[in-house]
Design a protein around this motif. Structure first.
Motif, PDB file in Angstrom:
ATOM      1  N   LEU A 182       0.818  -1.209   0.000  1.00  0.00           N
ATOM      2  CA  LEU A 182       0.000   0.000   0.000  1.00  0.00           C
ATOM      3  C   LEU A 182       0.855   1.264   0.000  1.00  0.00           C
ATOM      4  CD1 LEU A 182      -2.709   1.390   0.063  1.00  0.00           C
ATOM      5  CD2 LEU A 182      -2.773   1.056   2.543  1.00  0.00           C
ATOM      6  N   SER A 183       1.924   1.272   0.774  1.00  0.00           N
ATOM      7  CA  SER A 183       2.775   2.465   0.860  1.00  0.00           C
ATOM      8  C   SER A 183       3.437   2.796  -0.477  1.00  0.00           C
ATOM      9  CB  SER A 183       3.843   2.272   1.928  1.00  0.00           C
ATOM     10  OG  SER A 183       4.693   1.175   1.608  1.00  0.00           O
ATOM     11  N   LEU A 184       3.579   1.790  -1.360  1.00  0.00           N
ATOM     12  CA  LEU A 184       4.193   2.048  -2.667  1.00  0.00           C
ATOM     13  C   LEU A 184       3.335   2.985  -3.505  1.00  0.00           C
ATOM     14  CD1 LEU A 184       5.408  -1.549  -3.629  1.00  0.00           C
ATOM     15  CD2 LEU A 184       6.695   0.257  -2.483  1.00  0.00           C
ATOM     16  N   THR A 185       2.043   3.015  -3.223  1.00  0.00           N
ATOM     17  CA  THR A 185       1.128   3.846  -4.025  1.00  0.00           C
ATOM     18  C   THR A 185       1.161   5.312  -3.620  1.00  0.00           C
ATOM     19  OG1 THR A 185      -0.772   3.457  -2.560  1.00  0.00           O
ATOM     20  CG2 THR A 185      -0.396   1.858  -4.317  1.00  0.00           C
ATOM     21  N   ASP A 186       2.039   5.677  -2.685  1.00  0.00           N
ATOM     22  CA  ASP A 186       2.150   7.089  -2.301  1.00  0.00           C
ATOM     23  C   ASP A 186       2.605   7.955  -3.472  1.00  0.00           C
ATOM     24  OD1 ASP A 186       1.371   6.365   0.210  1.00  0.00           O
ATOM     25  OD2 ASP A 186       3.361   6.491   1.116  1.00  0.00           O
ATOM     26  N   THR A 187       3.233   7.334  -4.473  1.00  0.00           N
ATOM     27  CA  THR A 187       3.693   8.093  -5.634  1.00  0.00           C
ATOM     28  C   THR A 187       2.644   8.126  -6.755  1.00  0.00           C
ATOM     29  OG1 THR A 187       4.773   6.103  -6.504  1.00  0.00           O
ATOM     30  CG2 THR A 187       6.119   7.594  -5.170  1.00  0.00           C
ATOM     31  N   ALA A 188       1.510   7.467  -6.540  1.00  0.00           N
ATOM     32  CA  ALA A 188       0.442   7.480  -7.546  1.00  0.00           C
ATOM     33  C   ALA A 188      -0.259   8.838  -7.547  1.00  0.00           C
ATOM     34  CB  ALA A 188      -0.559   6.366  -7.259  1.00  0.00           C
ATOM     35  N   LEU A 196     -10.555  -4.082   3.912  1.00  0.00           N
ATOM     36  CA  LEU A 196      -9.256  -3.550   3.502  1.00  0.00           C
ATOM     37  C   LEU A 196      -9.441  -2.309   2.637  1.00  0.00           C
ATOM     38  CD1 LEU A 196      -6.192  -3.601   3.152  1.00  0.00           C
ATOM     39  CD2 LEU A 196      -6.506  -5.251   1.283  1.00  0.00           C
ATOM     40  N   TYR A 197     -10.412  -2.337   1.759  1.00  0.00           N
ATOM     41  CA  TYR A 197     -10.669  -1.178   0.905  1.00  0.00           C
ATOM     42  C   TYR A 197     -10.987   0.052   1.757  1.00  0.00           C
ATOM     43  CZ  TYR A 197     -12.820   1.778  -2.668  1.00  0.00           C
ATOM     44  OH  TYR A 197     -13.129   2.820  -3.506  1.00  0.00           O
ATOM     45  N   GLY A 198     -11.783  -0.141   2.813  1.00  0.00           N
ATOM     46  CA  GLY A 198     -12.090   0.973   3.706  1.00  0.00           C
ATOM     47  C   GLY A 198     -10.855   1.507   4.397  1.00  0.00           C
ATOM     48  N   ARG A 199      -9.950   0.623   4.780  1.00  0.00           N
ATOM     49  CA  ARG A 199      -8.710   1.062   5.437  1.00  0.00           C
ATOM     50  C   ARG A 199      -7.805   1.803   4.455  1.00  0.00           C
ATOM     51  NH1 ARG A 199      -9.230  -4.100   7.678  1.00  0.00           N
ATOM     52  NH2 ARG A 199      -7.492  -4.991   6.482  1.00  0.00           N
ATOM     53  N   ILE A 200      -7.836   1.401   3.194  1.00  0.00           N
ATOM     54  CA  ILE A 200      -7.049   2.102   2.178  1.00  0.00           C
ATOM     55  C   ILE A 200      -7.552   3.533   2.023  1.00  0.00           C
ATOM     56  CG2 ILE A 200      -6.595   2.230  -0.307  1.00  0.00           C
ATOM     57  CD1 ILE A 200      -6.437  -0.822  -0.306  1.00  0.00           C
ATOM     58  N   CYS A 232      -6.005   8.662  -7.620  1.00  0.00           N
ATOM     59  CA  CYS A 232      -5.842   7.263  -8.024  1.00  0.00           C
ATOM     60  C   CYS A 232      -7.024   6.419  -7.533  1.00  0.00           C
ATOM     61  CB  CYS A 232      -4.530   6.715  -7.471  1.00  0.00           C
ATOM     62  SG  CYS A 232      -4.176   5.005  -7.964  1.00  0.00           S
ATOM     63  N   ILE A 233      -7.467   5.500  -8.363  1.00  0.00           N
ATOM     64  CA  ILE A 233      -8.558   4.588  -8.038  1.00  0.00           C
ATOM     65  C   ILE A 233      -7.952   3.253  -7.604  1.00  0.00           C
ATOM     66  CG2 ILE A 233     -10.490   3.292  -9.015  1.00  0.00           C
ATOM     67  CD1 ILE A 233     -10.928   5.643 -10.934  1.00  0.00           C
ATOM     68  N   TYR A 234      -8.508   2.646  -6.556  1.00  0.00           N
ATOM     69  CA  TYR A 234      -7.976   1.397  -6.024  1.00  0.00           C
ATOM     70  C   TYR A 234      -8.991   0.276  -6.165  1.00  0.00           C
ATOM     71  CZ  TYR A 234      -4.461   4.487  -4.154  1.00  0.00           C
ATOM     72  OH  TYR A 234      -3.468   5.428  -4.048  1.00  0.00           O
ATOM     73  N   ALA A 235      -8.525  -0.854  -6.692  1.00  0.00           N
ATOM     74  CA  ALA A 235      -9.357  -2.050  -6.792  1.00  0.00           C
ATOM     75  C   ALA A 235      -8.694  -3.168  -5.994  1.00  0.00           C
ATOM     76  CB  ALA A 235      -9.523  -2.465  -8.249  1.00  0.00           C
ATOM     77  N   ILE A 236      -9.480  -3.897  -5.217  1.00  0.00           N
ATOM     78  CA  ILE A 236      -8.984  -5.033  -4.445  1.00  0.00           C
ATOM     79  C   ILE A 236      -9.445  -6.294  -5.170  1.00  0.00           C
ATOM     80  CG2 ILE A 236      -8.829  -6.091  -2.170  1.00  0.00           C
ATOM     81  CD1 ILE A 236      -7.958  -3.166  -2.282  1.00  0.00           C
ATOM     82  N   VAL A 237      -8.484  -7.132  -5.581  1.00  0.00           N
ATOM     83  CA  VAL A 237      -8.800  -8.255  -6.455  1.00  0.00           C
ATOM     84  C   VAL A 237      -8.319  -9.570  -5.844  1.00  0.00           C
ATOM     85  CG1 VAL A 237      -8.461  -9.244  -8.744  1.00  0.00           C
ATOM     86  CG2 VAL A 237      -8.654  -6.769  -8.474  1.00  0.00           C
ATOM     87  N   GLY A 238      -9.269 -10.465  -5.603  1.00  0.00           N
ATOM     88  CA  GLY A 238      -8.949 -11.810  -5.124  1.00  0.00           C
ATOM     89  C   GLY A 238      -8.896 -12.775  -6.294  1.00  0.00           C
ATOM     90  N   ASN A 239      -7.706 -13.229  -6.646  1.00  0.00           N
ATOM     91  CA  ASN A 239      -7.540 -14.132  -7.780  1.00  0.00           C
ATOM     92  C   ASN A 239      -7.622 -15.598  -7.332  1.00  0.00           C
ATOM     93  OD1 ASN A 239      -7.098 -14.603 -10.557  1.00  0.00           O
ATOM     94  ND2 ASN A 239      -4.925 -14.969 -10.189  1.00  0.00           N
TER      95      ASN A 239
END
Length: 258
Positions: free
Chosen positions: A102-108, A180-184, A112-119
């Motif tokens: 998650l911290s890597l997206t600080d440069t986005a 998790l999406y809410g925490r993001i 930015c739109i976030y999607a949580i994907v369970g593969n």
């Protein structure tokens, strides 16, 4: 002329993040090449380009290995959407999204739109398994003209099953992903009431069968398109300065003084 469009600078950037072996690269191959591939772990990162109408969308596949973690923030720079991917049969892969990625997206981008994907939904969901005949197999209705009647019910069975016959359990529920999406959103300082709802931004997919893969990418593309149009309008409406005209004006001014 598709060749020329592919050479253009991408209009928008999408990045996919997640731990190793969650199927990030397989998801991209399923969407881009329309087939499933057993892939090796990504080294560093990989770049895909998708033409979406008149727009070019760059999709960055990132490595999940710890030794390449430092490159993640570079790949996320300027991203308009981030796909945070986990394995539905592996709880730790969901936890890693919050702890490492998650911290890597600080440069986005700020918007930015976030999607949580369970593969790997095909391992636990009979509905996702039903699409398995699309992976290089001939469907029953193509051979006989009659659709196949599934032997498995559409509700999860009492005992865990998988296409390979190996028993697996679903370790991550949809509620876990939505939490998790809410925490993001809170991490990003965003109000849930003003953000995209969790039930629209949490997906369960199968790269192996293609289940929900198109829905994931095309939903994101439709969401980032307005921001592309907005930025283009702002660029087109911004005032410009003709440097040649300015140079000429300067020369005339100096000549008048002499």
């Amino acid at each position: 002329m598709p060749e020329l469009s592919k050479m253009r600078k991408p209009d928008v950037k999408v990045v996919i993040l997640g731990d190793m072996n969650v199927g990030k690269t397989s998801l991209l191959h399923r969407y881009m090449d329309r087939k499933f591939k057993d892939t090796m772990s990504t080294v560093g990162g990989a770049f895909f380009l998708k033409q979406w109408g008149p727009y070019n969308i760059s999709i960055w596949d990132t490595a999940g290995r710890e030794q390449f973690h430092g490159l993640g923030s570079m790949y996320c720079r300027g991203a308009a959407a981030a796909i945070l991917t986990y394995d539905v049969t592996n709880w730790q892969s969901l936890a890693e999204l919050e702890e490492r990625f998650l911290s890597l997206t600080d440069t986005a981008n700020n918007d930015c739109i976030y999607a949580i994907v369970g593969n790997k939904a095909d391992l636990i969901d009979p509905q996702a398994q039903l699409l398995a005949n699309q992976d290089g197999l001939t469907a029953d209705w193509e051979r006989t003209g009659e659709p196949r009647v599934p032997s498995a019910c559409l509700t999860p069975p009492a005992s865990p099953i998988s296409l390979s016959g190996v028993s697996v359990n679903k370790q991550v529920s949809r509620e876990d992903a939505e939490a998790l999406y809410g925490r993001i959103l809170r991490y990003k300082g965003l109000e849930e009431t003003n953000s995209l709802p969790a039930d629209k931004m949490c997906f369960e997919t199968s790269a192996k069968t293609g289940y929900n893969v198109d829905a994931l990418f095309e939903t994101l593309f439709d969401m980032v398109l307005p921001s592309v149009l907005k930025k283009r309008t702002e660029r087109e409406g911004s005032p410009t300065v003709d440097l040649e005209e300015c140079k000429g004006t300067g020369k005339r001014a100096r000549a008048a003084c002499c």
